[in-house]
Design a protein around this motif. Structure first.
Motif, PDB file in Angstrom:
ATOM      1  N   PHE A  67      34.314  38.198  33.441  1.00 50.35           N
ATOM      2  CA  PHE A  67      35.246  39.292  33.143  1.00 50.35           C
ATOM      3  C   PHE A  67      35.984  39.728  34.401  1.00 50.35           C
ATOM      4  O   PHE A  67      37.197  39.957  34.381  1.00 50.35           O
ATOM      5  N   ILE A  68      35.253  39.826  35.509  1.00 54.12           N
ATOM      6  CA  ILE A  68      35.899  40.237  36.766  1.00 54.12           C
ATOM      7  C   ILE A  68      36.952  39.207  37.178  1.00 54.12           C
ATOM      8  O   ILE A  68      38.068  39.555  37.577  1.00 54.12           O
ATOM      9  N   VAL A  69      36.594  37.925  37.048  1.00 48.04           N
ATOM     10  CA  VAL A  69      37.517  36.854  37.453  1.00 48.04           C
ATOM     11  C   VAL A  69      38.776  36.854  36.597  1.00 48.04           C
ATOM     12  O   VAL A  69      39.901  36.813  37.110  1.00 48.04           O
ATOM     13  N   GLY A  73      41.224  39.281  38.028  1.00 43.66           N
ATOM     14  CA  GLY A  73      41.802  38.290  38.928  1.00 43.66           C
ATOM     15  C   GLY A  73      43.107  37.673  38.454  1.00 43.66           C
ATOM     16  O   GLY A  73      43.931  37.274  39.283  1.00 43.66           O
ATOM     17  N   LEU A  74      43.313  37.581  37.142  1.00 42.46           N
ATOM     18  CA  LEU A  74      44.524  36.919  36.644  1.00 42.46           C
ATOM     19  C   LEU A  74      45.824  37.554  37.138  1.00 42.46           C
ATOM     20  O   LEU A  74      46.771  36.841  37.487  1.00 42.46           O
ATOM     21  N   PRO A  75      45.923  38.906  37.177  1.00 42.83           N
ATOM     22  CA  PRO A  75      47.175  39.498  37.671  1.00 42.83           C
ATOM     23  C   PRO A  75      47.526  39.073  39.089  1.00 42.83           C
ATOM     24  O   PRO A  75      48.709  38.946  39.430  1.00 42.83           O
ATOM     25  N   PHE A  76      46.515  38.812  39.931  1.00 42.52           N
ATOM     26  CA  PHE A  76      46.790  38.373  41.297  1.00 42.52           C
ATOM     27  C   PHE A  76      47.385  36.970  41.328  1.00 42.52           C
ATOM     28  O   PHE A  76      47.986  36.558  42.313  1.00 42.52           O
ATOM     29  N   SER A  82      47.953  41.490  28.550  1.00 39.35           N
ATOM     30  CA  SER A  82      47.256  42.758  28.302  1.00 39.35           C
ATOM     31  C   SER A  82      45.760  42.640  28.580  1.00 39.35           C
ATOM     32  O   SER A  82      45.208  41.532  28.635  1.00 39.35           O
ATOM     33  N   PHE A  83      45.102  43.805  28.741  1.00 35.82           N
ATOM     34  CA  PHE A  83      43.644  43.816  28.912  1.00 35.82           C
ATOM     35  C   PHE A  83      42.967  43.153  27.707  1.00 35.82           C
ATOM     36  O   PHE A  83      41.985  42.429  27.857  1.00 35.82           O
ATOM     37  N   PHE A  84      43.512  43.433  26.523  1.00 35.48           N
ATOM     38  CA  PHE A  84      42.921  42.854  25.310  1.00 35.48           C
ATOM     39  C   PHE A  84      42.986  41.325  25.363  1.00 35.48           C
ATOM     40  O   PHE A  84      41.987  40.644  25.092  1.00 35.48           O
ATOM     41  N   ALA A  85      44.144  40.781  25.733  1.00 30.79           N
ATOM     42  CA  ALA A  85      44.288  39.320  25.793  1.00 30.79           C
ATOM     43  C   ALA A  85      43.369  38.724  26.846  1.00 30.79           C
ATOM     44  O   ALA A  85      42.767  37.663  26.633  1.00 30.79           O
ATOM     45  N   ARG A  86      43.238  39.402  27.982  1.00 31.79           N
ATOM     46  CA  ARG A  86      42.346  38.887  29.027  1.00 31.79           C
ATOM     47  C   ARG A  86      40.892  38.924  28.561  1.00 31.79           C
ATOM     48  O   ARG A  86      40.097  38.032  28.873  1.00 31.79           O
ATOM     49  N   ALA A  87      40.541  39.965  27.798  1.00 32.62           N
ATOM     50  CA  ALA A  87      39.175  40.040  27.260  1.00 32.62           C
ATOM     51  C   ALA A  87      38.929  38.915  26.252  1.00 32.62           C
ATOM     52  O   ALA A  87      37.852  38.309  26.232  1.00 32.62           O
ATOM     53  N   VAL A  88      39.943  38.619  25.423  1.00 29.71           N
ATOM     54  CA  VAL A  88      39.811  37.523  24.446  1.00 29.71           C
ATOM     55  C   VAL A  88      39.620  36.189  25.169  1.00 29.71           C
ATOM     56  O   VAL A  88      38.758  35.383  24.803  1.00 29.71           O
ATOM     57  N   VAL A  89      40.426  35.957  26.216  1.00 30.07           N
ATOM     58  CA  VAL A  89      40.310  34.712  26.981  1.00 30.07           C
ATOM     59  C   VAL A  89      38.907  34.580  27.574  1.00 30.07           C
ATOM     60  O   VAL A  89      38.257  33.530  27.473  1.00 30.07           O
ATOM     61  N   THR A  90      38.421  35.656  28.176  1.00 30.89           N
ATOM     62  CA  THR A  90      37.112  35.611  28.824  1.00 30.89           C
ATOM     63  C   THR A  90      36.002  35.353  27.811  1.00 30.89           C
ATOM     64  O   THR A  90      35.147  34.472  28.016  1.00 30.89           O
TER      65      THR A  90
END
Length: 215
Positions: A67-69, A73-76, A82-90
């Protein structure tokens, strides 16, 4: 109890987001897990190596670290979603490793003679896997797959620490506003998770019985 009743719509919205997280991540993880399982039993060494490496990395890495990565990390890296999409990916990438191993165990339970028979009539490896092996493997793997889906529901709660306002985040928010209503809020939130898990277990049980009759 008043805090629970007054905030019931907010709690239900939290569970709706939990279900959306579960639905999106579950579908992606199942599809990716099936592909990885095919790679794990493929006759091409490179594909087997890629599948094995993926499973070893994602299955043995704590979900919080992933989750941290991916969430932080993705925005960097310039990936603005979105946070939701990043949570789905993780959740998808993490859960796919477990789906892969459950489906692979189902593949290994199918008699080798069936694959040999398919190849003898001209089926390629992909056709044999898709048309002969995977349908039987997934039937066999329904119980472990159900356990993984249930774990996915509970793992989605980690998303609350990264800004996704799902059920656990809603509970956390309401507890901060109504600390004296801890137990009613806890019971209400826990009951929601229990209902979701019971529904999933019931669906898996019915599928297992129905497919066992067909088989």
């Amino acid at each position: 109890m008043d805090a629970l009743i007054e905030n019931l719509p907010r709690i239900l919205r939290g569970f709706l987001l939990t279900l959306q997280l579960f639905g999106a991540a579950g579908l992606i993880a199942f599809a990716l897990g099936a592909v990885l399982a095919g790679m794990r039993v493929a006759p091409v060494p490179v594909l087997r190596a890629v599948g094995t490496t993926y499973v070893n990395i994602f299955r043995n890495t704590p979900l919080v670290v992933l989750f941290i990565v991916f969430v932080a990390g993705l925005p960097f890296l310039g990936v603005q979603i979105s946070f939701f999409a990043r949570a789905v990916v993780t959740l998808s990438l993490y859960t796919a490793a477990f789906m892969c191993e459950a489906i692979r165990s189902g593949i290994n339970s199918v008699q080798q003679g069936q694959a040999e028979a398919a190849r003898s009539i001209g089926f390629t490896f992909g056709q044999t896997l898709r048309s002969v092996i995977l349908p039987q493997a997934i039937r066999t793997a329904i119980p472990p797959l159900a356990s993984i889906f249930i774990a996915l529901v509970k793992n989605s709660a980690i998303a609350e620490a990264f800004g996704v306002i799902e059920a656990t985040q809603t509970f956390h928010f309401l507890y901060n506003r109504h600390p004296s209503a801890l137990w009613p809020l806890f019971v209400g939130t826990a009951l929601g998770y229990v209902i979701i898990v019971f529904v999933l277990a019931g669906i898996a049980s019915r599928l297992e019985k129905r497919l066992a009759v067909i088989r």
